[in-house]
Scaffold this motif. Structure first.
Motif, PDB file in Angstrom:
ATOM      1  N   UNK A  87       0.831  -1.204   0.000  1.00  0.00           N
ATOM      2  CA  UNK A  87       0.000   0.000   0.000  1.00  0.00           C
ATOM      3  C   UNK A  87       0.867   1.255   0.000  1.00  0.00           C
ATOM      4  N   UNK A  88       1.870   1.287   0.862  1.00  0.00           N
ATOM      5  CA  UNK A  88       2.746   2.459   0.942  1.00  0.00           C
ATOM      6  C   UNK A  88       3.558   2.611  -0.339  1.00  0.00           C
ATOM      7  N   UNK A  89       4.001   1.499  -0.912  1.00  0.00           N
ATOM      8  CA  UNK A  89       4.771   1.570  -2.164  1.00  0.00           C
ATOM      9  C   UNK A  89       3.909   2.146  -3.289  1.00  0.00           C
ATOM     10  N   UNK A  90       2.643   1.746  -3.335  1.00  0.00           N
ATOM     11  CA  UNK A  90       1.740   2.297  -4.346  1.00  0.00           C
ATOM     12  C   UNK A  90       1.528   3.792  -4.120  1.00  0.00           C
ATOM     13  N   UNK A  91       1.402   4.199  -2.856  1.00  0.00           N
ATOM     14  CA  UNK A  91       1.237   5.620  -2.554  1.00  0.00           C
ATOM     15  C   UNK A  91       2.478   6.418  -2.940  1.00  0.00           C
ATOM     16  N   UNK A  92       3.647   5.795  -2.842  1.00  0.00           N
ATOM     17  CA  UNK A  92       4.876   6.489  -3.198  1.00  0.00           C
ATOM     18  C   UNK A  92       4.907   6.866  -4.672  1.00  0.00           C
ATOM     19  N   UNK A  93       4.232   6.097  -5.514  1.00  0.00           N
ATOM     20  CA  UNK A  93       4.171   6.403  -6.937  1.00  0.00           C
ATOM     21  C   UNK A  93       3.002   7.319  -7.283  1.00  0.00           C
ATOM     22  N   UNK A  94       2.038   7.427  -6.376  1.00  0.00           N
ATOM     23  CA  UNK A  94       0.847   8.240  -6.649  1.00  0.00           C
ATOM     24  C   UNK A  94       0.993   9.678  -6.151  1.00  0.00           C
ATOM     25  N   UNK A  95       1.513   9.857  -4.941  1.00  0.00           N
ATOM     26  CA  UNK A  95       1.569  11.179  -4.332  1.00  0.00           C
ATOM     27  C   UNK A  95       2.996  11.734  -4.467  1.00  0.00           C
ATOM     28  N   UNK A  96       3.232  12.364  -5.593  1.00  0.00           N
ATOM     29  CA  UNK A  96       4.586  12.812  -5.913  1.00  0.00           C
ATOM     30  C   UNK A  96       5.007  14.034  -5.096  1.00  0.00           C
ATOM     31  N   UNK A  97       4.064  14.776  -4.513  1.00  0.00           N
ATOM     32  CA  UNK A  97       4.446  15.954  -3.738  1.00  0.00           C
ATOM     33  C   UNK A  97       5.294  15.567  -2.520  1.00  0.00           C
ATOM     34  N   UNK A  98       4.947  14.489  -1.891  1.00  0.00           N
ATOM     35  CA  UNK A  98       5.704  14.044  -0.714  1.00  0.00           C
ATOM     36  C   UNK A  98       6.777  13.024  -1.092  1.00  0.00           C
ATOM     37  N   UNK A  99       6.423  12.085  -1.975  1.00  0.00           N
ATOM     38  CA  UNK A  99       7.337  10.989  -2.293  1.00  0.00           C
ATOM     39  C   UNK A  99       8.238  11.264  -3.497  1.00  0.00           C
ATOM     40  N   UNK A 100       7.895  12.245  -4.312  1.00  0.00           N
ATOM     41  CA  UNK A 100       8.761  12.554  -5.447  1.00  0.00           C
ATOM     42  C   UNK A 100       8.597  11.655  -6.640  1.00  0.00           C
ATOM     43  N   UNK A 101       7.576  10.794  -6.642  1.00  0.00           N
ATOM     44  CA  UNK A 101       7.358   9.907  -7.780  1.00  0.00           C
ATOM     45  C   UNK A 101       8.471   8.893  -7.938  1.00  0.00           C
ATOM     46  N   UNK A 102       8.698   8.451  -9.190  1.00  0.00           N
ATOM     47  CA  UNK A 102       9.731   7.447  -9.447  1.00  0.00           C
ATOM     48  C   UNK A 102      11.137   8.005  -9.253  1.00  0.00           C
ATOM     49  N   UNK A 103      11.293   9.304  -9.461  1.00  0.00           N
ATOM     50  CA  UNK A 103      12.614   9.904  -9.295  1.00  0.00           C
ATOM     51  C   UNK A 103      13.018  10.117  -7.857  1.00  0.00           C
ATOM     52  N   UNK A 104      12.055  10.123  -6.944  1.00  0.00           N
ATOM     53  CA  UNK A 104      12.352  10.297  -5.529  1.00  0.00           C
ATOM     54  C   UNK A 104      12.636  11.745  -5.153  1.00  0.00           C
ATOM     55  N   UNK A 105      13.118  11.934  -3.945  1.00  0.00           N
ATOM     56  CA  UNK A 105      13.459  13.249  -3.399  1.00  0.00           C
ATOM     57  C   UNK A 105      14.971  13.312  -3.199  1.00  0.00           C
TER      58      UNK A 105
END
Length: 427
Positions: free
Chosen positions: A134-152
């Protein structure tokens, strides 16, 4: 002096911790070539991660398949704090950024742990697996906090240097990691001696009896998970400083599986087992992967062998050897053990040779059939290398099975003799 040591504690324990500190201080001077410093930094980060994982599995009997959630989310909190500090919105020294990651991991532990610890055993493991997905899926969905696939990304060199420390050079980052590694290791070891740590062991062994004497097993597991998430978050903060990037991989099921494999290989029944497992895991992923593309196969095979032949892990083998030394029985088993190792070595080497040739014929087939090995050019399309490798493997395995019978017989005799000596000592 003897009286002072006797009053202040176990002298052997003090020597162990002093030796541990000395190793952390001296390691960069021993391994000072190439990327050794970066590998040492990875080891320090992942040792904290593995020890926090073993707080749940080894001490609490909670098999979690999603422990990377707390480490990864703690890393995200830490790297955002680093960026906010660089922008002037916060004023947190880089030295304390791992603590921010720990508080972030603890916060998510409070949130997720309340749900996951409602169940135990297999149900707990399945819930944690669903949580990490669930968290991994959210990491790809909410790019404002997680940065998408590129990360932060972030820059750890912020502000003016303090006492010449800017955390730009890798050696300064290493000693920051070593400091937090020592503090976290000491704190997690101290936790095993606390009443909460002891009752967590009781809940692991017999939750019904723990409840009978007045403790709520779910609450104990919940508190243990919160503390474990705190230290996992610190490891995430250390990783954020070391790599200056946090991506969805930090909260993936693959990272959770890595810490599970490494901890089992090291030994979940001993406090220092996860430390050994993390070192072995980093060696295989960062060093062995540079020499062979079959490193994941070797890691999986090592895990299977340890579970089948040595459930106590590498730490269990070390403690068994120390037990033999303490009762002066090592010389009695040294001969059969040497024969067993001499038989196993050619079998394992030839099996590894077969695996490398298979990889050359399949994944590396576009580069031809020639495989370089120890300065030689091996033609994997020729039948002779295959025949020799299979022959050596069969002969070595046959010799190993025969030597194993003698070794097991001698081992059973020695183990029985040590059990008698232990009973006499107790009496």
């Amino acid at each position: 002096m003897t009286r002072l040591i006797g009053k202040t504690g176990n002298p052997g324990r003090w020597l162990t911790w002093c030796g541990f500190a000395f190793v952390l201080l001296a390691a960069p001077y021993v391994f000072n070539q190439g990327a050794a410093l970066s590998i040492l930094s990875q080891m320090g980060t992942l040792i904290v991660f593995a020890l926090s994982f073993n707080m749940l599995l080894g001490q609490g009997g909670m098999l979690t398949l999603g422990h990377a959630v707390y480490s990864g989310l703690g890393a995200y909190v830490a790297i955002h704090a680093l960026n906010l500090t660089a922008a002037g919105a916060l004023s947190v020294p880089v030295t304390l950024i791992p603590l921010v990651g720990g508080l972030g991991g603890m916060g998510f532990g409070i949130l997720f742990g309340y749900v996951t610890t409602k169940k135990s055993g297999t149900a707990f493991a399945m819930i944690t697996l669903g949580m990490v997905e669930l968290v991994f899926a959210c990491a790809l969905m909410f790019s404002d906090f997680f940065g998408g696939e590129g990360g932060i990304t972030a820059n750890r060199v912020i502000g003016e240097p303090v006492l010449g420390i800017s955390y730009g050079p890798q050696i300064q980052v290493y000693y920051l990691l070593a400091f937090w590694l020592f503090v976290c290791t000491a704190a997690m070891y101290a936790f095993t001696r606390t009443p909460l740590g002891r009752i967590l062991n009781a809940v692991r062994d017999n939750p019904e009896r723990a409840e009978f004497i007045g403790y709520n097993p779910q609450r104990v597991r919940y508190l243990g998970l919160i503390l474990s998430a705190f230290f996992a978050g610190i490891s995430g903060g250390l990783a954020a400083i070391n790599f200056e990037i946090v991506s969805a991989e930090n909260v993936s099921a693959m990272r959770s599986a890595w810490v599970l494999l490494s901890t089992f290989i090291g030994g979940i029944g001993f406090f220092f087992g996860p430390m050994i497992g993390a070192i072995v895991g980093v060696f295989m992923t960062a060093v062995l992967s540079e020499y062979t593309k079959a490193w994941q196969l070797y890691l999986g095979a090592l895990f299977v062998l340890m579970v089948m032949l040595a459930p106590g892990g590498i730490a269990g083998l070390v403690m068994m050897t120390m037990r033999l030394i303490r009762f002066r029985k090592l010389s009695a088993i040294a001969g059969p053990m040497a024969v067993l190792g001499a038989a196993a070595l050619p079998a394992l080497c030839s099996l590894s040779f077969i695996i490398e040739m298979l990889y050359q014929r399949t994944l590396e087939s576009t580069h031809g059939s020639i495989m370089p090995l120890f300065g030689m050019q091996i033609d994997t399309a020729a039948p002779l290398p295959w025949f020799m490798a299979v022959a050596v493997c069969v002969l070595g395995w046959t010799a190993f099975l025969r030597a194993r019978v003698t070794f097991r017989r001698r081992w059973n005799d020695i183990d029985a003799a040590i059990a008698v000596l232990e009973q006499r000592g107790e009496a």
